[in-house]
Design a protein around this motif. Structure first.
Motif, mmCIF file in Angstrom:
data_model
loop_
_atom_site.group_PDB
_atom_site.id
_atom_site.type_symbol
_atom_site.label_atom_id
_atom_site.label_comp_id
_atom_site.label_asym_id
_atom_site.label_seq_id
_atom_site.Cartn_x
_atom_site.Cartn_y
_atom_site.Cartn_z
ATOM 1 N N GLY A 1 -24.315 81.102 34.288
ATOM 2 C CA GLY A 1 -23.147 80.913 35.136
ATOM 3 C C GLY A 1 -22.863 79.449 35.386
ATOM 4 N N PHE A 2 -23.920 78.675 35.621
ATOM 5 C CA PHE A 2 -23.753 77.239 35.837
ATOM 6 C C PHE A 2 -23.192 76.563 34.593
ATOM 7 N N LEU A 3 -23.759 76.868 33.431
ATOM 8 C CA LEU A 3 -23.302 76.237 32.191
ATOM 9 C C LEU A 3 -21.900 76.703 31.813
ATOM 10 N N ASP A 4 -21.568 77.946 32.114
ATOM 11 C CA ASP A 4 -20.208 78.427 31.847
ATOM 12 C C ASP A 4 -19.165 77.619 32.619
ATOM 13 N N GLN A 5 -19.517 77.202 33.827
ATOM 14 C CA GLN A 5 -18.578 76.421 34.634
ATOM 15 C C GLN A 5 -18.250 75.074 33.990
ATOM 16 N N LEU A 6 -19.146 74.596 33.126
ATOM 17 C CA LEU A 6 -18.957 73.283 32.503
ATOM 18 C C LEU A 6 -18.259 73.371 31.149
ATOM 19 N N GLN A 7 -18.007 74.584 30.655
ATOM 20 C CA GLN A 7 -17.520 74.758 29.291
ATOM 21 C C GLN A 7 -16.193 74.047 29.023
ATOM 22 N N ASP A 8 -15.171 74.328 29.839
ATOM 23 C CA ASP A 8 -13.849 73.755 29.585
ATOM 24 C C ASP A 8 -13.865 72.238 29.709
ATOM 25 N N LEU A 9 -14.526 71.732 30.727
ATOM 26 C CA LEU A 9 -14.548 70.284 30.934
ATOM 27 C C LEU A 9 -15.305 69.588 29.812
ATOM 28 N N THR A 10 -16.354 70.216 29.315
ATOM 29 C CA THR A 10 -17.086 69.641 28.191
ATOM 30 C C THR A 10 -16.213 69.583 26.945
ATOM 31 N N ALA A 11 -15.495 70.673 26.655
ATOM 32 C CA ALA A 11 -14.598 70.694 25.493
ATOM 33 C C ALA A 11 -13.507 69.642 25.632
ATOM 34 N N PHE A 12 -12.996 69.468 26.834
ATOM 35 C CA PHE A 12 -11.948 68.492 27.104
ATOM 36 C C PHE A 12 -12.446 67.068 26.853
ATOM 37 N N VAL A 13 -13.565 66.726 27.448
ATOM 38 C CA VAL A 13 -14.117 65.370 27.309
ATOM 39 C C VAL A 13 -14.515 65.105 25.859
ATOM 40 N N ALA A 14 -15.154 66.082 25.217
ATOM 41 C CA ALA A 14 -15.563 65.898 23.824
ATOM 42 C C ALA A 14 -14.350 65.691 22.923
ATOM 43 N N GLY A 15 -13.288 66.454 23.176
ATOM 44 C CA GLY A 15 -12.076 66.303 22.364
ATOM 45 C C GLY A 15 -11.474 64.920 22.494
ATOM 46 N N LEU A 16 -11.476 64.378 23.705
ATOM 47 C CA LEU A 16 -10.971 63.011 23.901
ATOM 48 C C LEU A 16 -11.831 62.014 23.141
ATOM 49 N N GLY A 17 -13.134 62.204 23.207
ATOM 50 C CA GLY A 17 -14.027 61.301 22.480
ATOM 51 C C GLY A 17 -13.801 61.349 20.989
ATOM 52 N N TRP A 18 -13.591 62.564 20.435
ATOM 53 C CA TRP A 18 -13.369 62.694 18.992
ATOM 54 C C TRP A 18 -12.079 62.022 18.562
ATOM 55 N N ARG A 19 -11.051 62.088 19.410
ATOM 56 C CA ARG A 19 -9.790 61.465 19.029
ATOM 57 C C ARG A 19 -9.910 59.940 18.994
ATOM 58 N N LEU A 20 -10.906 59.413 19.673
ATOM 59 C CA LEU A 20 -11.141 57.969 19.653
ATOM 60 C C LEU A 20 -12.183 57.579 18.610
ATOM 61 N N ARG A 21 -13.153 58.442 18.392
ATOM 62 C CA ARG A 21 -14.218 58.146 17.435
ATOM 63 C C ARG A 21 -14.724 59.474 16.876
ATOM 64 N N ALA A 22 -14.413 59.766 15.622
ATOM 65 C CA ALA A 22 -14.745 61.054 15.016
ATOM 66 C C ALA A 22 -16.235 61.126 14.688
ATOM 67 N N THR A 23 -16.967 61.950 15.423
ATOM 68 C CA THR A 23 -18.409 62.115 15.192
ATOM 69 C C THR A 23 -18.753 63.582 14.930
ATOM 70 N N TRP A 24 -17.727 64.378 14.595
ATOM 71 C CA TRP A 24 -17.974 65.812 14.513
ATOM 72 C C TRP A 24 -18.905 66.204 13.374
ATOM 73 N N GLU A 25 -18.933 65.446 12.267
ATOM 74 C CA GLU A 25 -19.833 65.805 11.178
ATOM 75 C C GLU A 25 -21.291 65.611 11.583
ATOM 76 N N GLU A 26 -21.571 64.515 12.311
ATOM 77 C CA GLU A 26 -22.924 64.301 12.811
ATOM 78 C C GLU A 26 -23.323 65.428 13.761
ATOM 79 N N GLU A 27 -22.414 65.809 14.628
ATOM 80 C CA GLU A 27 -22.711 66.855 15.607
ATOM 81 C C GLU A 27 -22.906 68.204 14.931
ATOM 82 N N ALA A 28 -22.156 68.466 13.864
ATOM 83 C CA ALA A 28 -22.334 69.715 13.128
ATOM 84 C C ALA A 28 -23.737 69.786 12.524
#
Length: 241
Positions: free
Chosen positions: A169-196
């Motif tokens: 339940g605690f981690l579910d509360q962070l899901q949307d905000l995490t996706a939001f912040v991560a998406g902003l970071g990717w648009r500035l610096r693409a690191t998705w292949e490393e994360e995959a």
């Protein structure tokens, strides 16, 4: 007064009938919330964008009431900010938000995946693997708008396997905000292949039932993401001065 021990007669208490679950149609509030959530997570509504009830109501063909309720729900997830003087807007992340968000994840998620691996042992995680494959396909196609959601699916399939309602339940509360912040970071610096690649290593440890290794890899993954996103957002804010 003597108590009467009443035992219902089987004729008086018929066996319960199995009824199908009720299926509630999505409300206007739900539809507006989901549309706004997708627009924010995919970057169509950027940080700081004003969200005017009247304009949104006209856009979605609803009254202002479901829009108002949808914005309140999005505020609870951290995606929007409501200011008494400036109205409602898409949240502007800063270094403090990134640090607090990822510190919270780092405190709970590695333990959740460790417990999940110990609980289930060596076993396939089919849903997590499908989420990883979906993310990989998005990266390969260059259509990365939905990548944050796919990655959140991946993480959730792993940590919810711990079967601890409080942690999940605690981690579910962070899901949307995490996706939001991560998406902003990717648009500035693409690191998705490393994360995959990091996701693939975590999944391999989970499917081997190696709880300590899964915990270590998850902690390192979250901490690395925290540093990368904080640096990317910091550079962007510095460039905008």
């Amino acid at each position: 007064m003597p108590q009467i021990d009443y035992q219902p007669n089987s004729a008086e208490a018929p066996a319960p009938v199995a009824l199908p679950p009720l299926r509630q149609p999505a409300s206007r509030t739900d539809r507006v919330r989901d549309a706004l959530r997708q627009a924010i997570l995919e970057g169509a509504l950027p940080p700081g964008k004003a969200l005017v009830e009247r304009e949104l109501a006209e856009m979605y063909g609803v009254s202002k009431t479901p829009v108002r309720e949808a914005l309140k729900q999005l505020q609870s997830t951290g995606l929007v900010e409501i200011n008494a003087y400036q109205g409602v807007s898409v949240r502007r992340p800063d270094d403090r938000l990134v640090q607090e968000l990822y510190t919270a994840r780092c405190a709970a998620e590695p333990e959740a995946v460790r417990l999940a691996a110990l609980r289930l042992g060596s076993t396939p995680y089919a849903a997590a693997r499908r989420a990883l494959q979906d993310a990989t396909a998005l990266i390969g196609s260059g259509e990365t708008a939905g990548l944050g959601v796919a990655n959140r699916r991946f993480h959730r399939e792993l940590y919810t396997a711990c079967d601890n309602g409080f942690l999940c339940g605690f981690l579910d509360q962070l899901q949307d905000l995490t996706a939001f912040v991560a998406g902003l970071g990717w648009r500035l610096r693409a690191t998705w292949e490393e994360e995959a690649a990091e996701h693939a290593a975590i999944l391999a440890a989970m499917e081997q039932g190696d709880g300590p290794l899964a915990e270590h890899l998850t902690r390192a993954h979250i901490d690395k993401a925290r540093q990368t996103i904080a640096r990317a957002l910091g550079d962007d804010l510095g460039a905008g001065r």
